[in-house]
Design a protein around this motif. Structure first.
Motif, PDB file in Angstrom:
ATOM      1  N   ARG B  37      33.199  -2.267 -28.838  1.00 27.68           N
ATOM      2  CA  ARG B  37      31.988  -3.072 -28.663  1.00 27.68           C
ATOM      3  C   ARG B  37      31.221  -2.457 -27.500  1.00 27.68           C
ATOM      4  O   ARG B  37      31.801  -2.143 -26.453  1.00 27.68           O
ATOM      5  CB  ARG B  37      32.351  -4.530 -28.363  1.00 27.68           C
ATOM      6  CG  ARG B  37      31.176  -5.453 -28.082  1.00 27.68           C
ATOM      7  CD  ARG B  37      31.655  -6.876 -27.917  1.00 27.68           C
ATOM      8  NE  ARG B  37      32.552  -7.023 -26.786  1.00 27.68           N
ATOM      9  CZ  ARG B  37      33.334  -8.084 -26.591  1.00 27.68           C
ATOM     10  NH1 ARG B  37      33.346  -9.082 -27.455  1.00 27.68           N
ATOM     11  NH2 ARG B  37      34.118  -8.144 -25.521  1.00 27.68           N
ATOM     12  N   TYR B  39      27.822  -3.118 -25.158  1.00 26.06           N
ATOM     13  CA  TYR B  39      26.646  -3.858 -24.733  1.00 26.06           C
ATOM     14  C   TYR B  39      25.617  -2.865 -24.211  1.00 26.06           C
ATOM     15  O   TYR B  39      25.945  -1.742 -23.811  1.00 26.06           O
ATOM     16  CB  TYR B  39      27.004  -4.869 -23.641  1.00 26.06           C
ATOM     17  CG  TYR B  39      27.870  -6.016 -24.132  1.00 26.06           C
ATOM     18  CD1 TYR B  39      29.175  -6.185 -23.662  1.00 26.06           C
ATOM     19  CD2 TYR B  39      27.383  -6.935 -25.050  1.00 26.06           C
ATOM     20  CE1 TYR B  39      29.970  -7.230 -24.101  1.00 26.06           C
ATOM     21  CE2 TYR B  39      28.170  -7.982 -25.501  1.00 26.06           C
ATOM     22  CZ  TYR B  39      29.456  -8.117 -25.025  1.00 26.06           C
ATOM     23  OH  TYR B  39      30.237  -9.167 -25.471  1.00 26.06           O
ATOM     24  N   SER B  40      24.364  -3.309 -24.167  1.00 26.11           N
ATOM     25  CA  SER B  40      23.267  -2.447 -23.758  1.00 26.11           C
ATOM     26  C   SER B  40      23.521  -1.864 -22.367  1.00 26.11           C
ATOM     27  O   SER B  40      23.904  -2.584 -21.432  1.00 26.11           O
ATOM     28  CB  SER B  40      21.970  -3.247 -23.759  1.00 26.11           C
ATOM     29  OG  SER B  40      20.883  -2.446 -23.365  1.00 26.11           O
ATOM     30  N   SER B  82      27.355 -14.333 -27.522  1.00 29.68           N
ATOM     31  CA  SER B  82      27.918 -13.299 -26.632  1.00 29.68           C
ATOM     32  C   SER B  82      28.532 -12.141 -27.416  1.00 29.68           C
ATOM     33  O   SER B  82      28.860 -11.100 -26.831  1.00 29.68           O
ATOM     34  CB  SER B  82      28.977 -13.903 -25.717  1.00 29.68           C
ATOM     35  OG  SER B  82      30.007 -14.499 -26.490  1.00 29.68           O
ATOM     36  N   ALA B  85      25.986  -7.275 -29.838  1.00 27.69           N
ATOM     37  CA  ALA B  85      26.269  -5.964 -29.252  1.00 27.69           C
ATOM     38  C   ALA B  85      26.234  -4.940 -30.383  1.00 27.69           C
ATOM     39  O   ALA B  85      25.997  -5.280 -31.538  1.00 27.69           O
ATOM     40  CB  ALA B  85      27.643  -5.954 -28.577  1.00 27.69           C
TER      41      ALA B  85
END
Lengths: 113, 114
Positions: B37, B39-40, B82, B85
């Motif tokens: 995963r 995230y930015s 949350s 992603a």
């Protein structure tokens, strides 16, 4: 350290200049990898170090790219005579001797102007 | 043709939905299969790791590997905002030219909206 540390986090350089990117792997991890991630693309393998063995350099895109790993720990990726197409995020990862799971750093965002 | 193919999406689902992410591959030497995963502006984070065929469950996440079809999946139950992603599949081999290094899919961008 607790994780893989990369520096700098961001680098802006002029076309034609050389840059050095640093990776400090997790202590005890014998394997170290460099990948490149361009905008909207997956990760592209660059080079892989495993212990004292000769590195697997098969992913380096040109002879302007080189990497070394000193003392089986810290690694430096060097790009000579940078070009605009070198702009990307350069990610480093390390893994334990079993190779089960790779931990990545946050990367160095390189912009060549 | 790429060794690992992954639909880049983007995929947008409502909160609570079941999400299915998939990859296909062509190299029969791949034995280790992972999902990351990302995230930015962060590095990829290992979510699931499986060896050879079978299923593995960890909380809301289930990874499946079907080596006969060269197909892997990640299921996310009760998806949360949350979970938004990019999800990357990755694989490696125990021998041959792919030994020791990960080959990644292109990544699927997932958005879970409240």
């Amino acid at each position: 350290g607790a994780g893989v540390s990369q520096s700098p986090s961001n680098k802006v350089t002029e076309k034609g200049k050389d840059v050095e990117l640093r990776c400090d792997p997790i202590s005890g991890h014998t394997a170290l990898y460099w990948y490149r991630q361009s905008l909207g693309q997956g990760l592209e393998f660059l080079i892989y170090f495993q212990g004292n063995s000769a590195p697997d350099k098969s992913g380096l895109p040109s002879d302007r790219f080189s990497a070394e790993r000193t003392g089986g720990s810290v690694s430096t990726l060097t790009i000579q005579r940078t070009q605009q197409e070198d702009s990307a995020v350069y990610l480093c990862a390390s893994s334990n001797p079993q190779g089960d799971g790779y931990t990545f750093g946050s990367g160095t965002r390189l912009t060549v102007v | 043709q790429k060794e690992v193919e992954q639909d880049p999406g983007p995929l947008s689902v409502p909160e609570g939905a079941i999400v299915s992410l998939n990859c296909t591959y062509s190299n029969s030497a791949f034995q280790y299969f992972m999902w990351y995963r990302q995230y930015s502006r962060k590095g990829p984070e290992l979510l699931m790791y499986t060896y050879s065929s079978g299923n593995k469950e960890d909380g809301r996440f289930t990874a499946q590997v079907d080596k006969s079809s060269k197909y892997i999946s990640l299921f996310i139950r009760d998806s949360q905002p949350s979970d938004s992603a990019t999800y990357l599949c990755a694989m490696s081999a125990v021998s041959g030219t792919s030994y020791g290094k990960l080959t990644f899919g292109q990544g699927t961008i997932l958005t879970v909206h409240p």
